[in-house]
Design a protein around this motif. Structure first.
Motif, PDB file in Angstrom:
ATOM      1  N   SER A 226     -36.782  -0.426  -0.020  1.00 17.09           N
ATOM      2  CA  SER A 226     -37.689  -1.062   0.937  1.00 17.09           C
ATOM      3  C   SER A 226     -39.129  -0.608   0.710  1.00 17.09           C
ATOM      4  O   SER A 226     -39.394   0.465   0.170  1.00 17.09           O
ATOM      5  N   TYR A 247     -30.979  -2.047   0.843  1.00 13.44           N
ATOM      6  CA  TYR A 247     -32.209  -2.248   1.615  1.00 13.44           C
ATOM      7  C   TYR A 247     -33.322  -2.721   0.674  1.00 13.44           C
ATOM      8  O   TYR A 247     -33.702  -2.002  -0.260  1.00 13.44           O
ATOM      9  N   ARG A 249     -36.158  -4.509   2.214  1.00 13.67           N
ATOM     10  CA  ARG A 249     -37.182  -4.974   3.151  1.00 13.67           C
ATOM     11  C   ARG A 249     -38.593  -4.756   2.590  1.00 13.67           C
ATOM     12  O   ARG A 249     -38.826  -3.848   1.798  1.00 13.67           O
ATOM     13  N   HIS A 250     -39.518  -5.575   3.063  1.00 13.41           N
ATOM     14  CA  HIS A 250     -40.943  -5.405   2.755  1.00 13.41           C
ATOM     15  C   HIS A 250     -41.195  -5.306   1.247  1.00 13.41           C
ATOM     16  O   HIS A 250     -41.756  -4.327   0.741  1.00 13.41           O
ATOM     17  N   TYR A 268     -30.236  -5.965   3.684  1.00  9.34           N
ATOM     18  CA  TYR A 268     -31.486  -6.063   4.444  1.00  9.34           C
ATOM     19  C   TYR A 268     -32.579  -6.600   3.515  1.00  9.34           C
ATOM     20  O   TYR A 268     -33.036  -5.896   2.604  1.00  9.34           O
ATOM     21  N   GLY A 270     -35.345  -8.444   4.951  1.00 11.69           N
ATOM     22  CA  GLY A 270     -36.399  -8.910   5.851  1.00 11.69           C
ATOM     23  C   GLY A 270     -37.786  -8.655   5.280  1.00 11.69           C
ATOM     24  O   GLY A 270     -37.992  -7.824   4.404  1.00 11.69           O
ATOM     25  N   ASN A 271     -38.762  -9.404   5.775  1.00 11.69           N
ATOM     26  CA  ASN A 271     -40.166  -9.238   5.387  1.00 11.69           C
ATOM     27  C   ASN A 271     -40.376  -9.409   3.884  1.00 11.69           C
ATOM     28  O   ASN A 271     -40.964  -8.565   3.210  1.00 11.69           O
TER      29      ASN A 271
END
Length: 606
Positions: A226, A247, A249-250, A268, A270-271
C-alpha cells in the motif's frame, strides 16, 4: 597579597563542575542479567551503550576471583550468557563494534532510537533470531547483517532506507520482514530467495515496480504494498499458493491484478484508478472473503462478480456506479455491501442508509420470478402459522430464512419457535445458510440439526438465547456464526470440534470473559465480542489462534491489556475502545492496531 594571588589561580567553579561520565548500570541489574540471560534497558535516556553491557559475558579479574568461591552468593556455574538485550526508546546515535562480544544474543531490540548506521560487527551475532530496528534514522543496512543465518524477524519500519543490499536473500530463515515507511524505490531481486518468508510489509515507500522474483515466495501469507507508486503488478508475482492477504491501497493501478492465488481471502485495492473489472480477474478469486474496491473509478459491475460464493464483504464506496445490479443479492455469503458516494439511479437513497440486509433484500425483490416481488407466486407456500416459505431461496440460494426483518413473513409478531414445515421444506436441499434473527428464540431450534451436514452459516442474532446447545458441535461445516444481541454468558466446550469455523459474532451479550472454547478453535479468523462485560484476556492462549486477524473487544470492562497480546502476529485489527484501562493511552489506541501492538510488545517483561 600572596593569598589573593593563590586564590586567583584556583578555579572558583571547581566545586560545581561534574566531569562527563560514561553511563553506568547498577551492579544488581547486571547480576540479575547474568543469571537470567536477559537485560532490559529501555526508556533510560541512554545516548550510548555502557561498556559493562558489552562485557557482560566476560568476568573482570575481581569477579572471577569472587565467583570461584563456593560461598559466593552468585557462583559462575549459575550464570548464563546474555541472550536478550532490549535497548529500545533511548537516544542512541551509534552502536559500538563491541556488540560482537554478545555472540549468543537471540533478540536485539533497538527500536525507537536515533541510530543512523549499524556496525559491521552485527554479523558476529550468528544466533540472532529477532532484530528490531524500527523508528530510527537508518539510511542503509550493513551487508554483514545479511549473514545472520538464524534471523527469523527483522523490523525496519519508520527509517530512512533508500536501498537494500543484494545479499538480503541470504537470510534463509526469515519469516517476517517489515520495511514500511521508508524511502525505497526498488527491491533487490534476491528477496525471492527468502523461501520461509510469511509476511512482507513494504507499504509507504516509493516503489514504482516489483521484482518478478517475489513469485518464488511460496510460503508468504501477507503482502502489503500500500501507499506506493505501482502502476501494474507482474502476472508472475501473483502465483502464490499460500497468499491470504494482499494490500495494494493508494497506488496507481488501472485494473485488478490477475491473481492466481487459490487461498487469497482478503484483497485491498482501494484508492487506485481502476475503471473496470475483467471476467478473468474475478474468476481467479475462488476463496475471496473481503474485496475492497473503494475510491476508484468503477462504473459497471460485471455479472461474474455473482460467482464469488465465499465473499462476505464488498466495499464499493466512492466509485462511479450508476446502476446497482440485482445479481449482487445472489452472493450467498455477502453480509456487508458498502455503496456510499456513488451516483446511483433508480434506487431510493434511504435504502442505502438502512444497512446491507435491507439493501440486499431489496435487490432480491428485483430479480424476475422472485416471490418477494409479488404477493403470491408458485415458488412460495403458506404455512398454518401465516409465514411463507421461500422455495426459490431454499432451492437456488440454499438459504433458509425465518425473520421479522424479512418480507417472507406476513405476521409482524416475532416467533418463539420455528415451524416444522420450514425444516420439512429444506430437507435434502443442501441448505448452507440459515437466518433466524430478530425473533424471540430462547434456545437453538432442535430441528436445526437436520441441516448439520451442509450448513456453513448460522444467524441467530437479536433473539433471547441464554445458552447454546452442545449439539452445535455437530455442524462440522460451519464457517460463520452470528449470535449477537442475545443473553449468552458462555459457550459449550463441545464447540472445539468446529475446525472450519472462521468467524463468530458475540457482541451485546453477557460474557464476562472470552469463552474458553474459543481459545481452542484455531481456525478462527474473526472474533467480535464487543459490548459485553469481558474483564480479562488470556494472552498466552490467544497467541495460539494463529489465524486470528480481527478481534473486537471494544466497550468491555478490561482494566489492563497483557503486553503479550502484542505477540499475536496474525492480528490486523484489534478494537479496544471504550474500556476502563489506563494503558495503552487513548492517544495510542487512536493510532490503530499496529501502534497498539508495538506498544504492547515494548512492555513485555524480561
Amino acid at each position: 597579597m600572596s593569598r589573593l594571588k593563590r586564590a586567583g589561580q584556583q578555579d572558583s567553579l571547581a566545586g560545581f563542575r561534574t566531569d562527563k561520565k560514561e553511563p553506568t548500570i547498577s551492579s544488581g541489574l547486571l547480576r540479575a542479567a547474568r543469571l537470567s540471560g536477559q537485560l532490559d534497558l529501555s526508556g533510560r535516556g541512554l545516548t550510548e551503550v555502557p561498556q559493562d553491557v558489552y562485557r557482560l559475558n566476560t568476568d573482570t579479574p575481581q569477579e572471577a576471583q569472587q565467583d570461584v568461591s563456593f560461598g559466593a552468593s552468585h557462583c559462575w556455574w549459575e550464570q548464563t550468557d546474555l541472550t536478550k538485550l532490549i535497548l529500545s526508546s533511548n537516544q542512541l546515535t551509534h552502536l559500538s563494534d563491541d556488540i560482537g562480544l554478545l555472540a549468543v544474543l537471540t533478540t536485539l531490540d533497538l527500536h525507537d532510537n536515533q541510530l543512523r548506521s549499524l556496525p559491521g560487527a552485527l554479523g558476529e551475532l550468528q544466533e540472532l533470531q529477532q532484530l528490531r530496528l524500527s523508528h530510527n534514522k537508518l539510511t542503509s543496512l550493513p551487508i554483514e547483517a545479511c549473514t545472520l543465518k538464524n534471523l527469523c524477524s527483522i523490523t525496519l519500519q519508520q527509517n530512512q532506507l533508500e536501498s537494500l543490499p543484494d545479499e538480503m536473500g541470504q537470510l534463509e530463515k526469515l519469516t517476517h520482514l517489515d520495511l514500511s515507511h521508508n524511502h525505497l524505490k526498488d527491491l533487490p531481486m534476491s528477496l525471492g530467495h527468502l523461501r520461509c518468508l510469511q509476511k512482507l510489509n513494504v507499504c509507504h515507500n516509493k516503489l514504482s515496480c516489483l521484482p518478478t522474483s517475489l513469485a518464488q515466495l511460496t510460503n508468504v501469507k501477507l503482502l502489503d504494498f500500500s501507499n506506493n507508486q505501482l502502476t501494474d503488478i507482474p502476472a508472475s508475482l501473483l502465483e502464490m499458493p499460500a497468499l491470504e492477504q494482499l494490500y495494494l491501497r493508494h497506488n496507481k493501478l488501472c485494473g485488478l491484478p490477475k491473481l492466481v492465488a487459490p487461498t487469497l481471502k482478503e484483497l485491498y485495492v482501494g484508492n487506485n484508478r481502476i475503471e473496470e473489472m475483467e471476467t478473468e480477474q474475478l474468476a481467479s478469486l475462488t476463496a475471496i472473503s473481503l474485496l475492497e474496491l473503494r475510491d476508484n473509478k468503477i462504473r459497471i459491475l460485471p455479472e461474474e462478480i455473482a460467482s464469488l460464493n465465499t465473499l462476505t464483504r464488498l466495499d464499493l464506496t466512492n466509485n462511479d456506479i450508476i446502476t446497482l445490479p440485482a445479481f449482487l443479492s445472489l452472493l450467498p455469503n455477502l453480509k456487508v455491501l458498502l455503496l456510499d458516494g456513488n451516483p446511483l439511479r433508480g434506487i431510493r437513497r434511504d435504502l442505502l442508509t438502512k444497512g446491507s440486509d435491507v439493501l440486499l433484500k431489496y435487490l432480491r425483490g428485483r430479480i424476475k420470478g422472485d416471490p418477494e416481488s409479488a404477493e403470491e407466486g408458485q415458488t412460495a407456500m403458506t404455512l398454518p402459522s401465516q409465514a411463507r416459505i421461500n422455495v426459490h431461496n431454499i432451492k437456488t440460494l440454499k438459504t433458509l430464512v425465518y425473520s421479522t426483518s424479512c418480507v417472507f413473513l406476513f405476521s409482524e409478531k416475532q416467533a418463539v419457535d420455528i415451524p416444522d414445515e420450514l425444516f420439512d421444506a429444506a430437507a435434502d436441499q443442501g441448505v448452507t445458510t440459515v437466518n433466524f434473527s430478530k425473533n424471540q428464540l430462547t434456545s437453538i431450534p432442535p430441528r436445526l440439526i437436520d441441516l448439520s451436514a451442509s450448513l456453513s452459516d448460522i444467524n441467530l442474532a437479536f433473539n433471547r438465547l441464554t445458552c447454546c446447545s452442545p449439539d452445535i458441535s455437530k455442524f462440522l461445516q460451519l464457517m460463520h456464526m452470528d449470535l449477537r444481541n442475545n443473553q449468552l454468558r458462555d459457550l459449550p466446550s463441545e464447540m472445539k470440534n468446529l475446525n472450519k469455523l472462521s468467524s463468530i459474532t458475540l457482541n451485546y451479550n453477557r460474557f464476562k470473559s472470552i469463552p474458553d472454547v474459543l481459545y481452542q478453535i484455531v481456525s478462527l479468523e474473526t472474533v467480535l465480542i464487543g459490548n459485553n462485560q469481558v474483564g480479562e484476556v488470556d494472552a498466552h492462549r490467544l497467541k495460539m489462534l494463529v489465524n486470528l486477524s480481527t478481534l473486537d473487544l471494544s466497550n468491555n470492562d478490561l482494566l489492563n491489556i497483557p503486553p503479550e497480546v502484542g505477540l499475536c502476529a496474525s492480528l490486523r485489527c484489534l478494537s479496544l475502545e471504550g474500556n476502563p484501562f489506563r494503558t495503552p493511552r487513548a492517544a495510542i489506541v487512536a493510532k490503530g492496531t499496529d501502534a497498539v501492538l508495538e506498544y504492547l510488545r515494548c512492555r513485555i517483561p524480561t
